[in-house]
Design an enzyme around this catalytic site. Sequence first.
Site, PDB file in Angstrom:
ATOM      1  N   CYS A 125       9.674   4.108  -9.667  1.00 32.78           N
ATOM      2  CA  CYS A 125       9.379   5.244  -8.970  1.00 32.78           C
ATOM      3  C   CYS A 125       9.865   6.596  -9.810  1.00 32.78           C
ATOM      4  O   CYS A 125       9.190   7.567  -9.630  1.00 32.78           O
ATOM      5  CB  CYS A 125       9.923   5.451  -7.397  1.00 32.78           C
ATOM      6  SG  CYS A 125      10.213   3.799  -6.674  1.00 32.78           S
ATOM      7  N   GLY A 154       5.975   3.232  -1.226  1.00 34.48           N
ATOM      8  CA  GLY A 154       4.501   2.561  -1.765  1.00 34.48           C
ATOM      9  C   GLY A 154       3.831   4.025  -2.175  1.00 34.48           C
ATOM     10  O   GLY A 154       4.297   4.895  -2.510  1.00 34.48           O
ATOM     11  N   SER A 155       2.422   3.810  -1.974  1.00 33.58           N
ATOM     12  CA  SER A 155       1.639   4.599  -2.436  1.00 33.58           C
ATOM     13  C   SER A 155       1.487   5.749  -1.558  1.00 33.58           C
ATOM     14  O   SER A 155       1.948   6.019  -0.498  1.00 33.58           O
ATOM     15  CB  SER A 155       0.142   4.113  -2.494  1.00 33.58           C
ATOM     16  OG  SER A 155      -0.273   4.138  -1.253  1.00 33.58           O
ATOM     17  N   ARG A 156       1.022   7.007  -2.239  1.00 36.76           N
ATOM     18  CA  ARG A 156       0.795   8.395  -1.540  1.00 36.76           C
ATOM     19  C   ARG A 156      -0.154   8.186  -0.234  1.00 36.76           C
ATOM     20  O   ARG A 156       0.014   8.575   0.847  1.00 36.76           O
ATOM     21  CB  ARG A 156       0.144   9.422  -2.287  1.00 36.76           C
ATOM     22  CG  ARG A 156       0.304  10.662  -1.958  1.00 36.76           C
ATOM     23  CD  ARG A 156       0.276  11.558  -2.914  1.00 36.76           C
ATOM     24  NE  ARG A 156      -0.029  13.111  -2.500  1.00 36.76           N
ATOM     25  CZ  ARG A 156      -0.018  13.919  -3.478  1.00 36.76           C
ATOM     26  NH1 ARG A 156      -0.053  13.964  -4.671  1.00 36.76           N
ATOM     27  NH2 ARG A 156      -0.592  15.258  -3.075  1.00 36.76           N
ATOM     28  N   ARG A 157      -1.223   7.386  -0.408  1.00 37.88           N
ATOM     29  CA  ARG A 157      -2.284   7.036   0.459  1.00 37.88           C
ATOM     30  C   ARG A 157      -1.606   6.368   1.415  1.00 37.88           C
ATOM     31  O   ARG A 157      -1.978   6.743   2.739  1.00 37.88           O
ATOM     32  CB  ARG A 157      -3.514   6.372  -0.201  1.00 37.88           C
ATOM     33  CG  ARG A 157      -4.876   6.594   0.713  1.00 37.88           C
ATOM     34  CD  ARG A 157      -5.858   5.987   0.061  1.00 37.88           C
ATOM     35  NE  ARG A 157      -5.880   4.771  -0.089  1.00 37.88           N
ATOM     36  CZ  ARG A 157      -7.002   3.887  -0.539  1.00 37.88           C
ATOM     37  NH1 ARG A 157      -7.800   4.397  -1.028  1.00 37.88           N
ATOM     38  NH2 ARG A 157      -6.739   2.345  -0.916  1.00 37.88           N
ATOM     39  N   GLY A 158      -0.902   5.216   1.227  1.00 37.80           N
ATOM     40  CA  GLY A 158      -0.368   4.429   2.340  1.00 37.80           C
ATOM     41  C   GLY A 158       0.733   5.306   3.353  1.00 37.80           C
ATOM     42  O   GLY A 158       0.687   5.160   4.443  1.00 37.80           O
ATOM     43  N   GLY A 159       1.456   6.196   2.467  1.00 32.95           N
ATOM     44  CA  GLY A 159       2.673   6.857   2.988  1.00 32.95           C
ATOM     45  C   GLY A 159       1.974   7.960   4.049  1.00 32.95           C
ATOM     46  O   GLY A 159       2.390   7.906   5.174  1.00 32.95           O
ATOM     47  N   GLU A 204       0.216  10.663 -10.186  1.00 34.15           N
ATOM     48  CA  GLU A 204       0.876   9.422 -10.736  1.00 34.15           C
ATOM     49  C   GLU A 204      -0.107   8.238 -11.128  1.00 34.15           C
ATOM     50  O   GLU A 204      -1.014   7.934 -10.263  1.00 34.15           O
ATOM     51  CB  GLU A 204       1.956   9.158  -9.710  1.00 34.15           C
ATOM     52  CG  GLU A 204       2.780   7.817 -10.172  1.00 34.15           C
ATOM     53  CD  GLU A 204       3.590   7.299  -9.231  1.00 34.15           C
ATOM     54  OE1 GLU A 204       3.452   7.504  -7.792  1.00 34.15           O
ATOM     55  OE2 GLU A 204       4.589   6.596  -9.300  1.00 34.15           O
ATOM     56  N   GLU A 222       8.573   6.992   0.709  1.00 33.38           N
ATOM     57  CA  GLU A 222       8.693   7.482  -0.785  1.00 33.38           C
ATOM     58  C   GLU A 222       7.460   7.292  -1.287  1.00 33.38           C
ATOM     59  O   GLU A 222       7.110   6.012  -1.317  1.00 33.38           O
ATOM     60  CB  GLU A 222       9.957   6.529  -1.156  1.00 33.38           C
ATOM     61  CG  GLU A 222      10.415   7.471  -2.528  1.00 33.38           C
ATOM     62  CD  GLU A 222      10.937   6.058  -3.251  1.00 33.38           C
ATOM     63  OE1 GLU A 222      11.815   5.410  -2.913  1.00 33.38           O
ATOM     64  OE2 GLU A 222      10.369   5.803  -4.510  1.00 33.38           O
ATOM     65  N   LYS A 231       7.849  -5.400   7.625  1.00 38.63           N
ATOM     66  CA  LYS A 231       6.594  -5.720   7.318  1.00 38.63           C
ATOM     67  C   LYS A 231       6.662  -6.078   5.764  1.00 38.63           C
ATOM     68  O   LYS A 231       6.731  -5.357   5.018  1.00 38.63           O
ATOM     69  CB  LYS A 231       5.702  -4.532   7.700  1.00 38.63           C
ATOM     70  CG  LYS A 231       4.365  -4.741   6.797  1.00 38.63           C
ATOM     71  CD  LYS A 231       3.403  -5.815   6.760  1.00 38.63           C
ATOM     72  CE  LYS A 231       2.248  -5.461   5.894  1.00 38.63           C
ATOM     73  NZ  LYS A 231       2.354  -5.641   4.541  1.00 38.63           N
TER      74      LYS A 231
END
Lengths: 509, 509
Positions: B302, B241-246, B392, B265, B184
Amino acid sequence: MTLSGDLIIGGANVRGAAAAFSAINPANGNPMEPSFAGATKEQVEEATSLAWDAFPVYKETSLDDRARFLEAIAEGIVALGDDLVMRAIDETGLPRGRIEGERARTVGQLRLFAKEVRDGRFQELRFDPADTERRPVAKPDLRLRNVALGPVAVFGASNFPLAFSVAGGDTASALAAGCPVVVKAHSAHPGTSELVGRAVADAVAACGLPRGTFGLLFDAGFEVGQTLVADHRIRAVGFTGSRRGGTALMKIASERKQPIPVYAEMSSINPVILYPNALRSRGAEIGKSFASSLILGAGQFCTNPGLIIAVEGAGLDAFIGSAAAALSESQAQTMLTGGIFDAYCNGVARLSSSPSVSQVAAGKDGTPNQAAAALFETTAAAFLANPELQEEVFGASGLIVRCRDDEELRTVVGSLEGQLTIALHVDAGDIGAASPMISQLELLAGRLLVNGFGTGVEVSPAMVHGGPYPATSDGRSTSVGTLAIYRFLRPVSYQDFPIDLLPEPLKLF
Amino acid sequence: MTLSGDLIIGGANVRGAAAAFSAINPANGNPMEPSFAGATKEQVEEATSLAWDAFPVYKETSLDDRARFLEAIAEGIVALGDDLVMRAIDETGLPRGRIEGERARTVGQLRLFAKEVRDGRFQELRFDPADTERRPVAKPDLRLRNVALGPVAVFGASNFPLAFSVAGGDTASALAAGCPVVVKAHSAHPGTSELVGRAVADAVAACGLPRGTFGLLFDAGFEVGQTLVADHRIRAVGFTGSRRGGTALMKIASERKQPIPVYAEMSSINPVILYPNALRSRGAEIGKSFASSLILGAGQFCTNPGLIIAVEGAGLDAFIGSAAAALSESQAQTMLTGGIFDAYCNGVARLSSSPSVSQVAAGKDGTPNQAAAALFETTAAAFLANPELQEEVFGASGLIVRCRDDEELRTVVGSLEGQLTIALHVDAGDIGAASPMISQLELLAGRLLVNGFGTGVEVSPAMVHGGPYPATSDGRSTSVGTLAIYRFLRPVSYQDFPIDLLPEPLKLF
């Protein structure tokens, strides 16, 4: 040896302050002395706190010290002698030969992990030397080792009172990795658990290890286990039991502030695929071996062969005839607990009453808590249409799926969930047909076997006792064999460390 | 080279049938040609179906064929020449030197994995020979190898348009393991993604591999990614990517009928601990290097050093003075996307307006989308009382935590969440104080480093780019270095197999 019914926290016997319970002898339904008192939330936290405090010291024990600790546990278990065997027989209804064999396996397993620890390869030591001349940027000095995850919660399994309980495979591999262990004893064999737990605690003391290295907790219900898995000091979980239990723990672990890995071995029906040439030349013989494997230990094995898949014909009829004959003659056997017996009876009743399933054999009935073997058959079409026919019936119950042809057989195989084992029975003439299926079967199970059954799990380096969900929660792991240690490790990299600051094993390069 | 804006499915260019979008040049805010059309649910399923069909063939490619495929991808990327570099510069705002360096890293990474594949050790071949004489039961012939998990979904990362995108670390390690990959693409650099995706697809064709071995999907939003992770044919996920996405992907993956591993990550503030002797002897010097690391690539790494922890004193003052001076002189830099720029501005504003935080330096302002560096300080007490100060701020923003003494410093370290890296700055006189902390730091990060900063991640066997949650979703793994291949493998055991039925690599014993 007198049992106390106490928890073991920090090496000491501590009376649990929650509800008490007793072991029930499944052979006669009688409660046994003493009463075991459950742990309160505070007592769970005391055990995990001590484990957390023990962790920094325990994880840095020398390989030899750690190996000697595992060996001391093995010696302690042997030294329990017949007290342990008798108590285990009384608590489980399993015969003496089985308990003695399981003790040998448990002790052998601890010694195998001691050897694995001494070998040291599990540390995965790596070294990329610096190159200060490299352009455009200098190359740093990088060293890597595996580090223990932290305290591990281990759940004793009902069906292996020694080999998958207090000092079983999960505990042995976690301790080998450098992780303190807090065991939630299975409530079906608390006395066996106390005896072994005392052997472990004594080994902790004799080896001069921190007293929180090992803890043993009892519980009449589920709260202790739930509290343990939610506790922030617990960093991994080893579990063998039901799918419902395992998925409940997975959920708790994934909803923590810091999620942790759960290694849950849950359910498997261990399909057996019979090929035409093998059936033709020795269908009856295979049927007989199948019956033996199905009733072994009252069928109370994770690797019990619960599903037979084959193309119809004279060979399959011979197989069924022979298996049915052997099972009809089989004696009923005491099951581990009343609850397991009830679940088995319900599972068998569910199959009996299913319109698309017919029963082809039933073992002899016994006294209460003794289960009779059961063999059923169905068509591929019915099996494909009724996914609930894939649900494990824990015990000596098997289901034969009759396929019209090879294509239908492959469709049935394609519909299977993840499994611990898949067995193939082949003759030389079947290799051509079986060969293209291996690639598909690999994705469905952790262990594939030819001309045998999954019962009997070798404890060795090349063993995988695991498999894709729902066989286990994590198909990348095994709970039997030396590879099991890797479940409790993670890699850490050390960049440009002065020698004095490096962990001992990394100074050696 | 003309861009099509098409998906790549089964090796062919396919026009997406969902909403289209364009890349935006972050340096000037202008949309760029062509428009990229998103994939529909059906198109996602076409790509995963083809990947599933490709899997049995691709996972059994010979080691040499697979290595040559990885090398062909590397050659294809090199052959894209300046077209690739220019497009990546335009889409990301990153300078030419950075893009060229990243291309070298990407190509080197593919070649390193080719070497790792040829080496073959990742297969973990094991053999326990049979012992038919053993009593009480014969010992079976057991062989083990690692098998690829299945098709992998890879999410391109915004901040590494080459090294962690279409043919980056996740893709290279998944392909090396024997897994087809469906990417993606990150919507911030679709043109770069198409160019590299075409190079991969061409390598698939040139090497005669199944056309579903690789697919490339675009999406203006999140649906393609969500559909991919939920698709039963996808068996693992690589995400940066982001914590929300992960965490959103982790949730989807854990709620599937068959849960799958997600290697996400997500976020790390990469604490830097400054010790007293180092600060005293070279506080100003360390401050200068810190400033360089903080602003490297506009702080969009990162491993950007976002947190400094030290005991108060003249040395820390010197560090701050020097870092502040360097940062005040620093030029604003274009950020990757408008969204990332806005998030950075919000993060900095949140720190600025926090009553317990004060700003000690600000870089020079720039044009829209250009971020100015920012340095803040706070007390240990305030840091401990406000957990949100650990969040972060992606970009060149740092926070210094002033501790009263060593004990308070250790309390601050004890409060940290999981990290990718933790750096220590020490002189010889600090070793005594730092040494007992290593054991604690190991549990908090995947990589520890001395007298340096985490930016600059070596691609090599001893690298760990990973760390405990929330740095990553799975602290047992690394997404950089050769160990990354193990994320996409699981062990399978073969018992008593006739030679003819064994997978090729296991015939060799």
